[in-house]
Design a protein around this motif. Structure first.
Motif, PDB file in Angstrom:
ATOM      1  N   GLY A  10       0.807  -1.203   0.000  1.00  0.00           N
ATOM      2  CA  GLY A  10       0.000   0.000   0.000  1.00  0.00           C
ATOM      3  C   GLY A  10       0.841   1.254   0.000  1.00  0.00           C
ATOM      4  N   LEU A  11       2.060   1.133   0.490  1.00  0.00           N
ATOM      5  CA  LEU A  11       2.951   2.289   0.595  1.00  0.00           C
ATOM      6  C   LEU A  11       3.805   2.464  -0.647  1.00  0.00           C
ATOM      7  CD1 LEU A  11       3.307   4.202   3.034  1.00  0.00           C
ATOM      8  CD2 LEU A  11       5.387   2.965   3.586  1.00  0.00           C
ATOM      9  N   GLU A  12       4.037   1.388  -1.399  1.00  0.00           N
ATOM     10  CA  GLU A  12       4.948   1.454  -2.531  1.00  0.00           C
ATOM     11  C   GLU A  12       4.534   2.550  -3.510  1.00  0.00           C
ATOM     12  OE1 GLU A  12       7.722   0.377  -3.041  1.00  0.00           O
ATOM     13  OE2 GLU A  12       7.979  -1.370  -1.773  1.00  0.00           O
ATOM     14  N   GLY A  13       5.527   3.272  -3.974  1.00  0.00           N
ATOM     15  CA  GLY A  13       5.268   4.317  -4.945  1.00  0.00           C
ATOM     16  C   GLY A  13       4.930   5.651  -4.311  1.00  0.00           C
ATOM     17  N   THR A  14       4.780   5.673  -2.995  1.00  0.00           N
ATOM     18  CA  THR A  14       4.481   6.932  -2.339  1.00  0.00           C
ATOM     19  C   THR A  14       5.769   7.683  -2.049  1.00  0.00           C
ATOM     20  OG1 THR A  14       4.600   5.990  -0.112  1.00  0.00           O
ATOM     21  CG2 THR A  14       2.465   5.886  -1.232  1.00  0.00           C
ATOM     22  N   ASP A  15       5.606   8.929  -1.663  1.00  0.00           N
ATOM     23  CA  ASP A  15       6.756   9.771  -1.348  1.00  0.00           C
ATOM     24  C   ASP A  15       7.463   9.240  -0.106  1.00  0.00           C
ATOM     25  OD1 ASP A  15       8.000  12.493  -2.083  1.00  0.00           O
ATOM     26  OD2 ASP A  15       7.731  12.615   0.080  1.00  0.00           O
ATOM     27  N   ILE A  16       8.774   9.454  -0.030  1.00  0.00           N
ATOM     28  CA  ILE A  16       9.528   9.001   1.144  1.00  0.00           C
ATOM     29  C   ILE A  16       9.460  10.017   2.270  1.00  0.00           C
ATOM     30  CG2 ILE A  16      11.058   7.542  -0.214  1.00  0.00           C
ATOM     31  CD1 ILE A  16      13.224   9.706   0.090  1.00  0.00           C
ATOM     32  N   GLY A  17       8.602  11.023   2.086  1.00  0.00           N
ATOM     33  CA  GLY A  17       8.351  11.977   3.156  1.00  0.00           C
ATOM     34  C   GLY A  17       9.564  12.834   3.478  1.00  0.00           C
ATOM     35  N   SER A  18       9.679  13.170   4.747  1.00  0.00           N
ATOM     36  CA  SER A  18      10.758  14.070   5.177  1.00  0.00           C
ATOM     37  C   SER A  18      12.127  13.411   5.087  1.00  0.00           C
ATOM     38  CB  SER A  18      10.503  14.537   6.612  1.00  0.00           C
ATOM     39  OG  SER A  18      10.461  13.436   7.492  1.00  0.00           O
ATOM     40  N   GLN A  19      12.159  12.094   4.843  1.00  0.00           N
ATOM     41  CA  GLN A  19      13.454  11.411   4.745  1.00  0.00           C
ATOM     42  C   GLN A  19      14.305  11.952   3.602  1.00  0.00           C
ATOM     43  OE1 GLN A  19      13.185   7.145   4.598  1.00  0.00           O
ATOM     44  NE2 GLN A  19      12.628   6.963   6.759  1.00  0.00           N
ATOM     45  N   LYS A  20      13.657  12.500   2.573  1.00  0.00           N
ATOM     46  CA  LYS A  20      14.440  12.934   1.399  1.00  0.00           C
ATOM     47  C   LYS A  20      15.454  14.008   1.744  1.00  0.00           C
ATOM     48  CE  LYS A  20      11.228  16.399  -0.497  1.00  0.00           C
ATOM     49  NZ  LYS A  20      10.307  16.454   0.640  1.00  0.00           N
ATOM     50  N   ASP A  21      15.215  14.735   2.825  1.00  0.00           N
ATOM     51  CA  ASP A  21      16.128  15.803   3.233  1.00  0.00           C
ATOM     52  C   ASP A  21      17.024  15.409   4.400  1.00  0.00           C
ATOM     53  OD1 ASP A  21      15.028  17.638   1.340  1.00  0.00           O
ATOM     54  OD2 ASP A  21      13.326  17.927   2.689  1.00  0.00           O
ATOM     55  N   ARG A  22      16.903  14.175   4.862  1.00  0.00           N
ATOM     56  CA  ARG A  22      17.664  13.736   6.025  1.00  0.00           C
ATOM     57  C   ARG A  22      19.128  13.520   5.646  1.00  0.00           C
ATOM     58  NH1 ARG A  22      19.384  12.376  10.888  1.00  0.00           N
ATOM     59  NH2 ARG A  22      19.072  10.253  11.680  1.00  0.00           N
TER      60      ARG A  22
END
Length: 246
Positions: A10-22
């Motif tokens: 269900g999560l696949e393909g969704t944004d990785i959220g705030s992790q992209k800036d970690r």
């Protein structure tokens, strides 16, 4: 297990959220080794490598196998004992010295002329060579090329903004027809900041798809008390085989 897999799908393909800036600085990784905060290390080796070793080797012997961000992975000794040549890279010198000490392996140290401050720790037998430096300082002119890669705890540890840089380097280190076993992790990235970082299958395809045939081999339920303490409801390890084609 089914509900875990369904949650992951269900999560696949969704944004990785705030992790992209970690961003995790090298000092933080060094501190983890100094403090013994290495819950990611598997003392008995990884069951997915044991199960799918034949897929990596593909009937071949005497391979050169690369362990990126290797820590003190016990599988390096295991594969070397099978007659393969193992090369690893790790920023923590303590991790590398621990590896040789824990396996009672004599080794020698030498500088790496091309990289200021870098060291190579090599077993006296010569079949395990571990570089202490940033992986981004390495190149095929220093390391040569590899027939196989075991990437567990590497791509998922790289800062998300550096993934393309990491993959571009890895592709320059691969021989034609080489095999790359990649373990990623799947969980809700809104509930844990990482590392390890969540890498969706869609991103694996965008990172590696131009160079490799990609096949998902298995999703393994890795959920433990450690992950519950992170606030997670599920934690899957996802194994891919990447066949380098160009």
């Amino acid at each position: 297990m089914d509900h875990l897999a369904n949650a992951s799908r269900g999560l696949e393909g969704t944004d990785i959220g705030s992790q992209k800036d970690r961003v995790v600085p090298e000092e933080e990784w060094l501190q983890k080794w100094e403090m013994g905060n290495i819950g990611f290390h598997k003392e008995q080796g990884h069951p997915l490598l044991q199960k799918y070793l034949d897929v990596l080797l593909n009937g071949r012997s005497g391979l050169r196998i690369f362990f990126p961000l290797c820590g003190k992975a016990v599988e390096m000794k295991w594969l070397a004992d099978m007659g393969h040549s193992v090369v690893g890279v790790e920023i923590s010198e303590q991790a590398l010295k621990d590896f040789f000490a824990e396996h009672s392996l004599p080794y020698c140290e030498e500088p790496v002329p091309e990289i200021s401050g870098a060291k190579k720790l090599q077993s006296i037998s010569g079949n395990i060579s571990l570089y202490c430096c940033s992986i981004y300082d390495l190149s095929s002119s220093i390391l040569g090329k590899f027939d196989g890669v075991w990437d567990r705890g590497a791509l998922v540890a790289v800062n998300p903004r550096d993934r393309q840089r990491y993959v571009s380097l890895m592709m320059t280190l691969m021989e034609k027809n080489s095999s790359y076993l990649l373990v990623t992790v799947s969980y809700d990235p809104n509930k844990h900041k990482g590392p390890p970082f969540y890498v969706p299958e869609s991103e694996i395809k965008s990172l590696f798809g131009n160079h490799c045939e990609i096949k998902c081999l298995q999703k393994l339920n890795g959920f433990s008390d450690r992950h519950r303490q992170w606030g997670l409801d599920y934690f899957l390890e996802v194994l891919y085989i990447l066949k380098f084609v160009a």
